[in-house]
Write a protein that holds these residues in place. Structure first.
Motif, PDB file in Angstrom:
ATOM      1  N   THR A   1       0.956  -1.249   0.011  1.00 18.93           N
ATOM      2  CA  THR A   1       0.128  -0.006   0.025  1.00 18.93           C
ATOM      3  C   THR A   1       0.919   1.273  -0.067  1.00 18.93           C
ATOM      4  O   THR A   1       2.044   1.205   0.193  1.00 18.93           O
ATOM      5  CB  THR A   1      -1.066  -0.111   1.232  1.00 18.93           C
TER       6      THR A   1
ATOM      7  N   GLU B   1      -6.434   7.660  -3.966  1.00 20.36           N
ATOM      8  CA  GLU B   1      -6.973   6.669  -4.188  1.00 20.36           C
ATOM      9  C   GLU B   1      -6.944   6.037  -5.784  1.00 20.36           C
ATOM     10  O   GLU B   1      -6.971   4.757  -5.936  1.00 20.36           O
ATOM     11  CB  GLU B   1      -8.789   6.617  -3.736  1.00 20.36           C
ATOM     12  N   GLU B   2      -7.392   6.887  -6.819  1.00 25.01           N
ATOM     13  CA  GLU B   2      -7.059   6.527  -7.920  1.00 25.01           C
ATOM     14  C   GLU B   2      -5.921   6.009  -8.370  1.00 25.01           C
ATOM     15  O   GLU B   2      -5.651   5.117  -9.209  1.00 25.01           O
ATOM     16  CB  GLU B   2      -7.463   7.778  -8.886  1.00 25.01           C
TER      17      GLU B   2
ATOM     18  N   ASP C   1      -5.355   2.591  -6.571  1.00 27.49           N
ATOM     19  CA  ASP C   1      -6.288   1.421  -7.467  1.00 27.49           C
ATOM     20  C   ASP C   1      -5.681   1.118  -8.852  1.00 27.49           C
ATOM     21  O   ASP C   1      -5.390  -0.177  -8.902  1.00 27.49           O
ATOM     22  CB  ASP C   1      -7.633   2.163  -7.926  1.00 27.49           C
TER      23      ASP C   1
END
Length: 217
Positions: free
Chosen positions: A131, A136-137, A140
């Motif tokens: 992580t 977030e994009e 992902d």
């Protein structure tokens, strides 16, 4: 006086071992200075061993039944079958599918989609931890690429005969963490060794045994 203990991918060992040893011992006497201290090093020998096998050499008796051992380094993935702790003739493989290939996949995907160069330090941290503290994009897309890479790994293992109902699967090397974080596997039959020094310890063990045999002569 230094005796080198080094390794090569299993599939390349036969063709490259002698040339690799010759290259590493080309300069047998080395003189250099470090922090005001002079050093005089004599290379007394060089033992070249197979990666992957070296990592499990001291514990072969623990591998009961049929096992597939996969060592994912930075550049290559070494694969080896073990039957009751013994290698199967011709059943070892080297593929250019190391951690670097996963990093390149993620880097290029982020660059193409977002026109963004991921810092190498951030990318390396992501590969180790699974992580990253990014939007977030971005995360992902990074996870998507990681899952694709892991699927490619399992597709390759399936191509060479991996069957989870017949054998246990052991991952080691820097890429083991990526498999553990993003893979789809049976945790009762898939195991991970995250000791990144496993091969180095095996090289040292082999070199020590070779020196002992030489001393006894």
């Amino acid at each position: 006086r230094v005796n080198l203990a080094v390794g090569l991918p299993m599939k390349w060992l036969g063709n490259q071992k002698d040339k690799f040893r010759e290259y590493l011992t080309k300069n047998k006497n080395i003189v250099f200075s470090y922090k005001g201290q002079n050093y005089f090093v004599e290379i007394t020998g060089c033992v070249v061993m197979p990666q992957c096998y070296a990592a499990v050499a001291e514990n072969l008796r623990d591998y009961k039944g049929l096992n597939l051992v996969v060592d994912i380094g930075n550049g290559t993935m070494n694969i080896m079958y073990l039957m009751d702790g013994k290698t199967k003739e011709g059943q070892y493989f080297t593929e250019v599918m190391g951690v670097h290939q996963c990093a390149v996949k993620i880097h290029n995907a982020i660059l193409d989609k977002f026109e963004l160069e991921l810092p190498e330090s951030l990318l390396n941290s992501y590969l180790m931890k699974g992580t990253a503290d990014v939007a977030e994009e971005y995360l992902d897309e990074m996870k998507k690429c990681s899952k694709e890479y892991v699927k490619e790994i399992f597709d390759k293992l399936n191509d060479i005969g991996y069957n989870e109902k017949l054998m246990n699967l052991y991952f080691m090397g820097g890429g083991a963490k990526i498999i553990e974080n993003f893979g789809d596997y049976n945790p009762e039959r898939v195991f991970f060794n995250h000791d990144i020094h496993a091969n180095a310890k095996g090289f040292e063990y082999y070199a020590y045994m070779a020196l002992c045999r030489e001393y006894k002569k």
